[in-house]
Structures are given as C-alpha cells and as structure tokens.
Design a protein around this motif. Structure first.
Motif, short mmCIF file in Angstrom:
data_model
loop_
_atom_site.label_atom_id
_atom_site.label_comp_id
_atom_site.label_asym_id
_atom_site.label_seq_id
_atom_site.Cartn_x
_atom_site.Cartn_y
_atom_site.Cartn_z
N THR A 50 48.20 28.89 42.67
CA THR A 50 48.36 30.14 43.40
C THR A 50 48.31 29.90 44.91
O THR A 50 47.74 28.90 45.37
CB THR A 50 47.26 31.16 43.02
N ASP A 51 48.89 30.82 45.66
CA ASP A 51 48.81 30.80 47.12
C ASP A 51 47.68 31.73 47.58
O ASP A 51 47.57 32.02 48.76
CB ASP A 51 50.13 31.28 47.73
N SER A 52 46.87 32.20 46.64
CA SER A 52 45.91 33.25 46.96
C SER A 52 44.52 32.70 47.24
O SER A 52 43.84 32.22 46.32
CB SER A 52 45.84 34.23 45.78
N GLN A 99 38.62 41.84 48.04
CA GLN A 99 39.95 41.26 47.81
C GLN A 99 40.92 42.38 47.45
O GLN A 99 40.56 43.57 47.50
CB GLN A 99 39.93 40.13 46.79
N GLU A 104 42.75 48.15 45.51
CA GLU A 104 43.51 48.98 44.55
C GLU A 104 42.56 49.88 43.77
O GLU A 104 42.80 51.09 43.63
CB GLU A 104 44.26 48.07 43.55
N PHE A 124 52.21 44.37 40.78
CA PHE A 124 51.51 43.14 40.43
C PHE A 124 50.57 43.45 39.26
O PHE A 124 50.16 44.59 39.09
CB PHE A 124 50.74 42.59 41.65
N THR A 127 47.54 45.54 39.96
CA THR A 127 47.91 46.88 40.41
C THR A 127 48.23 47.75 39.19
O THR A 127 47.73 48.86 39.03
CB THR A 127 49.15 46.81 41.33
N THR A 181 55.87 46.85 46.94
CA THR A 181 55.15 45.58 47.06
C THR A 181 55.98 44.60 47.90
O THR A 181 57.11 44.28 47.54
CB THR A 181 54.90 44.99 45.65
N ASN A 185 56.11 39.86 44.48
CA ASN A 185 55.57 38.65 43.84
C ASN A 185 56.13 38.49 42.44
O ASN A 185 56.69 37.45 42.08
CB ASN A 185 54.04 38.76 43.81
N ASP A 214 51.82 47.74 49.08
CA ASP A 214 50.99 46.58 48.73
C ASP A 214 51.50 45.47 49.64
O ASP A 214 52.61 44.97 49.44
CB ASP A 214 51.18 46.27 47.24
N CYS A 216 50.27 42.33 50.65
CA CYS A 216 49.72 40.96 50.60
C CYS A 216 50.53 39.96 51.43
O CYS A 216 49.98 39.11 52.10
CB CYS A 216 49.74 40.42 49.18
N ARG A 217 51.87 40.07 51.33
CA ARG A 217 52.72 39.06 51.98
C ARG A 217 53.65 39.73 52.99
O ARG A 217 54.84 39.45 53.05
CB ARG A 217 53.47 38.26 50.89
N SER A 254 45.66 42.22 49.98
CA SER A 254 44.87 41.05 49.61
C SER A 254 45.00 40.08 50.77
O SER A 254 46.05 39.45 50.94
CB SER A 254 45.39 40.42 48.33
N LYS A 256 43.87 37.32 51.13
CA LYS A 256 43.89 35.94 50.65
C LYS A 256 45.28 35.33 50.75
O LYS A 256 45.46 34.15 50.53
CB LYS A 256 43.41 35.90 49.20
N LYS A 257 46.26 36.17 51.05
CA LYS A 257 47.62 35.65 51.21
C LYS A 257 47.93 35.60 52.72
O LYS A 257 47.44 34.73 53.42
CB LYS A 257 48.63 36.54 50.47
N ARG A 404 55.75 29.03 37.82
CA ARG A 404 55.61 29.32 39.25
C ARG A 404 54.84 28.21 39.94
O ARG A 404 53.74 27.86 39.51
CB ARG A 404 54.87 30.65 39.45
N1 F0G Z 1 49.14 42.46 44.84
C1 F0G Z 1 49.92 41.37 44.79
C2 F0G Z 1 51.38 41.50 45.09
C3 F0G Z 1 49.36 40.11 44.49
O1 F0G Z 1 50.14 39.03 44.46
C4 F0G Z 1 47.96 40.02 44.22
C5 F0G Z 1 47.35 38.74 43.87
C6 F0G Z 1 47.20 41.19 44.29
C7 F0G Z 1 47.81 42.39 44.60
C8 F0G Z 1 45.72 41.19 44.00
O2 F0G Z 1 45.02 40.59 45.03
O3 F0G Z 1 43.95 38.59 43.97
O4 F0G Z 1 43.13 39.50 46.15
O5 F0G Z 1 42.72 40.73 44.06
N2 F0G Z 1 48.03 37.72 43.52
C9 F0G Z 1 47.52 36.38 43.20
C10 F0G Z 1 48.64 35.50 42.73
C11 F0G Z 1 46.33 36.36 42.30
O6 F0G Z 1 48.37 34.37 42.27
O7 F0G Z 1 49.80 35.89 42.84
P1 F0G Z 1 43.63 39.81 44.79
#
Ligand code: F0G
Length: 457
Positions: A50-52, A99, A104, A124, A127, A181, A185, A214, A216-217, A254, A256-257, A404
């Motif tokens: 993962t990139d997270s 996170q 959500e 996702f 979600t 989103t 993803n 959403d 994240c990216r 998130s 984390k991205k 992936r």
């Molecule tokens: N929305 C999207 C588009 C995501 O890709 C993710 C997480 C989340 C919400 C949830 O965020 O993990 O911080 O609770 N995607 C990771 C992945 C886990 O590997 O694609 P989170």
C-alpha cells in the motif's frame, strides 16, 4: 535537458532491506499459508502492499515533530495545521481524525440516516462499509471508460453525470449528498477532471445537495489536471488544488496518502450545517476537537506534509515513476490498467496466466509468484478480495484479476523500479510453472487479510 527525471530529494536516513534467497522465501511463504499479508514486513524486499502511511517523512517534518504541542485542548499545533487546511481547502471548519476511515465514520454518523443513498465515482472499501453499516446504499457511477482496463482515457475517474442526473430525478429524496473520490483508487488511481468536478457540483447544487469529496490523493489528482486538462498547464498546483476544493462543501481525508505522514486524517466543512454533530461524534470516537485522535507532533508533521505533497517537482517525479514501470511492463508484454494511475500500477494477471482457471485465483497466484521470484509484495485485487464462498459451498468470482503494486511516497528509487520490472518480466517468462491456490481456511468477512491457502496442484 537530460531526459532522466531524478528523485527530487537526497537521502539522509536509511533503512536497510534484508536480502533473502528464493529458498528462504519459499519457506517464509509456506509459513504464511501462501498469504503475503501474513508475512513479516522484514522478510519483504520491496513492499508495495500500500501507499498508505508507508512513505518517508522529510527532515523538515521530523524537525516539526519536535515542535508538537501536546496540550489536550487548544494546542498550537492544531492552529498551525488548521491554517494550512483552511488555506488549501477554503473551508472554515477543520476537524482532525486519526485516519481516513475515522473521518468517514464520524461524518456519516453525524449526517446520514438509514435508507439513504450516496452516489460516488467509486467508493473505497471503508467508505462503502461505513455507509452500509448505517444502512445507507453506496452506488458507484464511474464513467464506462473507467471500467475498461486497457482503454486509455485522460480522466478515467470521472463520474457519469448522465447517470447521476437520472438518479437525482428518481431517488433524489434519498440522497443526502454526493461524493467523489480523487483520485479513484478502486478504479486504478485514475484522476477526475476539473470540468467533471465542477459540473458534478453544479448538478448536485441544482438539486440542493452538497458535494463531499474523498480527497486522499488530491495532490496527485491536481498534477494530472495540470498535465492533461486544457487550460491548466500554466496554473500552479496550489491554485489547481484550491479550485478543486472550491466546488466541494466538505471532504474526508486520509492524510496517510497525499498528506505525506504515517498516520492522520481530517474532515473539513465549508459551512456550519454539519459541524455540531460532527464535533460531538468526534469527541465520542476520536478525542477533543483540537487533537482528534492524533498527537500534537502528528499535527505538526501533517502541516508540513500537506505543503510538501503539492510540490510540483515531487509530483512530476511521482507520476512519472508509475508511468515508467508501466512502460517496462508494456515492453515485457505484461498487461496493466491504462494509463498508469498516481499511486499504483495494477497488473492484469490474466495476461500473465491466461490458462489458469479462475477457481485457482490467478491474481493471488501472481502475487505469490512476485514474492517468490523477487521478494516483492503487492496486493491481490481479484476473486479472493471480492469473491465469496456461498452457504452451499460454491464460490463467486470477480470480473477482474488484478495485482496492485502501490508505491510508498519518497521511499523507493529508480533502481528498485528497474529491479521490480525485471522480476515481473522473469515471472512472465516462467509463467507455465506458476501454481494456483485453493483456500483452506477463511473468515466470513474481508477474507483476503487472513485467509489461508494451499497449492491447487
Ligand atoms: N478513501 C480512499 C480512496 C482510500 O484509498 C483509503 C485508504 C481510505 C479512504 C481510508 O483511509 O486507510 O486512512 O482509513 N486506502 C488504503 C489503500 C488503505 O491501501 O488503498 P484510511
């Protein structure tokens, strides 16, 4: 100008990778019941699960960590991050969470009711799960092009506006808000165009519905807009990001991205309509509204990370890296979702293992083969993840068998990608020897994380 696009950073702190032999990896994978989720990370050479939350922080971020204000209420670090988020999103309210899925859960819990319906390009997993848990239907309405892996289209993450319009006509009363989103993803890290965001927001507005993104990216999405959408080549990433957010009424993130941190997330809201129930839900689940499940030092690292994540040189290098691996796969005759997305490359396992019956889980088999051949860990997005064993013991299968490879940010250099390309080509050359798997043990839900396997033959 030299053609090579270099990593726009140099390395100050390193983490050794433990080398393993094929014989060792065979033993390790057997011990992990042929499930790469059950491997220890230190037994993986290149971890593209993962990139997270897996990227490298910068020296500026580590410096900021020392400035974390750990006060329970009203910490300086909260106000610093709030200013950065407000400036990027143009939204008045910023609520930190630990996170993305927590953002959500808190937002949906505050504003959704059983029986409602939420459209999105693609939800996702978390979600969708958070909506369905509340009895809300989650509908995916990505454009048809977004569902064809080998078709090249600049914005395969776009939502199908005609289908959204029809849904608003027939089911409008059930829709509390629309979601989008960025990047998509589930559809391969594919971007959404500015025109699509703008038109979707306008359509929702005509029906009195807010838009929740959403995000994240969001930075990778902005870079795709700059590179692909007419009129944006000369616009700064910051201005593109600000315009993207300007159409939304709220967002879940998130961090984390594209927040460039190992843990973190947030909700941002443009106006007051939802803020009170959101803050109340946050206190119940995450913490006081000025820390929301994070330490002060995490808030500081994120304030710096959000700025670094929109750096154009970094984004150009990042998107080029995925594209480069795609070119190498193309040369090796390995199929993948096209064009390559922002954070990942999705290999089409059927192009490597065309003869393997789907009941032997070809994408899972390919995932295992990548680990055995070169210590690479990807994730199966196929019939183990999305298929089901029914009560009568029969199995259902997924339409696509993908692996992936998702890239942590600022973590791996070009030689790691060259190595991976060689490993993948080697696996393809030896495909006849790749063994399928059967499931020997599986939990009822989300089986891919913990299921156990044996060789099918
Ligand atoms: N929305 C999207 C588009 C995501 O890709 C993710 C997480 C989340 C919400 C949830 O965020 O993990 O911080 O609770 N995607 C990771 C992945 C886990 O590997 O694609 P989170």
């Amino acid at each position: 100008m030299p053609k090579t696009l270099i990593e726009p950073f140099r390395i100050k702190s390193i983490e050794p990778i433990k080398m393993t032999t094929r014989a060792q990896r065979e033993q390790l994978l057997e011990a992990a019941r042929l499930n790469v989720f059950l491997l220890r990370a230190e037994d993986v050479l290149i971890d593209w699960l993962t990139d997270s939350g897996t990227g490298a922080m910068s020296s500026r971020q580590w410096g900021a960590v020392m400035e974390g204000d750990e006060s329970y209420a009203g910490a300086r670090s909260f106000y610093r991050l709030e200013r950065v988020v407000q400036e990027l999103t143009g939204m008045a309210h910023f609520v930190p969470t630990h996170q993305g899925r927590a953002a959500e859960k808190v937002l949906f819990g505050a504003v959704c009711e059983r029986g409602q319906l939420v459209p999105n390009n693609c939800h996702f997993d978390t979600t969708r799960a958070n909506l369905e848990y509340l009895g809300v239907e989650a509908q995916d309405l990505v454009i048809a092009e977004g569902l064809q892996p080998s078709l090249v289209h600049p914005f395969k993450g776009n939502i199908d506006l005609a289908r959204v319009a029809a849904l608003l006509e027939t089911e409008g009363a059930r829709i509390p808000f629309g979601m989008l989103t960025v990047t998509n993803n589930t559809g391969g890290g594919q971007p959404v165009s500015m025109a699509n965001i703008r038109d979707y927001a306008a359509l929702l507005k005509r029906h009195g519905k807010p838009l929740v993104m959403d995000v994240c990216r969001f930075a990778e999405n902005a870079m795709f807009i700059k590179m692909r959408e007419p009129g944006y080549a000369q616009v700064s990433i910051r201005a593109i990001v600000q315009e993207m957010f300007s159409y939304a009424d709220g967002c879940t993130m998130s961090a984390k991205k594209d927040g460039m941190v190992n843990m973190g997330g947030f909700i941002a809201l443009r106006d007051d309509r939802w803020i009170e129930p959101v803050r109340n839900g946050l206190i119940l689940a995450e913490g006081f509204p000025t820390y929301g499940g994070l330490a002060g030092r995490d808030l500081e690292a994120l304030a710096v990370g959000l700025e670094e994540g929109i750096d154009e040189d970094y984004l150009r290098y990042r998107l080029r890296t995925a594209e480069y691996l795609g070119e190498r796969l193309e040369a090796a005759g390995v199929g993948f979702m096209k064009p390559t997305g922002g954070h990942a490359v999705y290999i089409d396992a059927r192009t490597v293992l065309p003869q393997m019956p789907v009941a032997q889980y070809p994408a899972w088999a390919l995932c295992n083969a990548l680990y055995l051949e070169g210590g690479i860990r990807g994730v199966e997005v196929g019939s183990v993840m999305f298929g089901k064993r029914l009560a009568d013991g029969t199995e259902t299968f997924h339409a696509m068998e993908l692996v992936r490879l998702a890239f942590p940010r600022r973590m791996y250099t070009q030689s790691h990608f060259d190595y991976a390309a060689e490993v993948i080509a080697e696996v393809k050359a030896k495909a006849a020897a790749i063994r399928g798997v059967r499931i020997t043990k599986q939990p009822r839900l989300l089986r891919h994380f913990t299921a156990e396997f044996a060789w099918a033959s």
